[in-house]
Scaffold this active site. Structure first.
Site, PDB file in Angstrom:
ATOM      1  N   THR A 139      -3.669   0.395   6.329  1.00 44.41           N
ATOM      2  CA  THR A 139      -3.209   1.775   6.197  1.00 44.41           C
ATOM      3  C   THR A 139      -4.340   2.763   6.414  1.00 44.41           C
ATOM      4  OG1 THR A 139      -2.350   3.388   4.574  1.00 44.41           O
ATOM      5  CG2 THR A 139      -3.604   1.547   3.706  1.00 44.41           C
ATOM      6  N   TYR A 165      -3.999   1.391  -4.929  1.00 48.67           N
ATOM      7  CA  TYR A 165      -3.381   0.866  -3.704  1.00 48.67           C
ATOM      8  C   TYR A 165      -4.349   0.920  -2.529  1.00 48.67           C
ATOM      9  CZ  TYR A 165      -0.938   1.208   0.758  1.00 48.67           C
ATOM     10  OH  TYR A 165      -0.581   1.058   2.065  1.00 48.67           O
ATOM     11  N   LYS A 169      -6.308  -2.126  -0.406  1.00 48.21           N
ATOM     12  CA  LYS A 169      -6.197  -2.311   1.042  1.00 48.21           C
ATOM     13  C   LYS A 169      -7.565  -2.212   1.708  1.00 48.21           C
ATOM     14  CE  LYS A 169      -3.126  -2.894   3.319  1.00 48.21           C
ATOM     15  NZ  LYS A 169      -2.544  -4.192   3.776  1.00 48.21           N
TER      16      LYS A 169
END
Length: 256
Positions: A139, A165, A169
């Site tokens: 992302t 989050y 990642k």
């Protein structure tokens, strides 16, 4: 796309929003075989694969990517040419409420996939080994927040994750690069912006707003409502993913 060589692709998180769109695209536009690995969480939706579930080139296994024994068995039995790793916990608010799940799936799960992919790749010979690719799908949130007057993110932008989050990642991205640098595992990485499109889980902004509006409810606005988001249609995204994994340069990162 006219493909003369039948490839075998493992897609992790293939019952998720982007993963299912990717599998539908592969089955429709190529002659490749796909093994869908998904542990089936709240955000999974096997109905999004209803049209292709009986296709002879589509296979599904309910597996948690943190289970190294089962992942190893899949590699041994399916013998993939490509791995497209999309399985991840991906909701910022949920990561704030329960970071542990994000650490387990996004970091430990990616580690398991890398280790089993590496061991499998090292066992290959000839063209099969030369053409193998591990594609990690990530992302743009790993780059942090983009100010209104700032230039757009590039592949060279420094990482500055701001939530559990995005931090998880970012960690998984670093692991993938480390396995390439240390073990020479052939990898590519893609970092995408927010996706929208069919079959998206309704906790995400666009379907959430549509459902609230249809029900005549108030539309929830984050903060003061002055955040800027970049949106990518999921079908465009998966086309790019397939192009990167087939034509991308090993070791490179591509922003989509």
């Amino acid at each position: 796309m006219n493909n003369k060589t039948i490839k075998k692709i493992i897609v992790t998180g293939g019952a998720g929003f982007i993963g299912s769109a990717l599998i539908r695209h592969i089955i429709r536009y190529t002659n490749y075989s796909v093994m869908n690995i998904d542990k089936i969480t709240y955000a999974s939706n096997l109905r999004s694969l209803k049209k292709i579930k009986n296709n002879k080139r589509y296979f599904f296994k309910k597996i948690d990517i943190c289970n190294s024994k089962k992942i190893k068995k899949i590699f041994s039995q399916f013998k993939p040419d490509i791995v497209m790793h999309l399985a991840a916990e991906s909701h910022v608010d949920r990561s704030i409420d329960d970071p542990k799940k994000f650490i387990e799936t996004n970091i430990l799960g990616t580690y398991v996939m890398l280790e089993e992919a590496k061991n499998y790749w090292l066992s290959l010979k000839g063209n099969k080994k030369d053409k193998f690719v591990f594609h990690h799908v990530s992302t743009d949130e790993v780059y942090g927040d983009l100010k209104k007057k700032s230039a757009a993110f590039t592949e060279k932008t420094h990482y500055a994750p701001s939530s559990p989050y995005s931090a998880s990642k970012a960690s998984s991205d670093h692991l993938v690069r480390a396995w390439h640098r240390t073990f020479k595992l052939p990898i590519v990485i893609t970092n995408c912006s927010n996706n929208y499109g069919p079959h998206q889980f309704p906790e995400k902004l666009i379907p959430l707003m549509i459902l609230k509006a249809l029900d005549g409810k108030k539309l929830p606005i984050y903060g003061k409502g002055d955040q800027v988001r970049d949106w990518l249609y999921v079908e465009d995204h998966v086309k790019a993913l397939l192009k990167v994994v087939l034509k991308g340069k090993i070791g490179e990162t591509y922003n989509i």
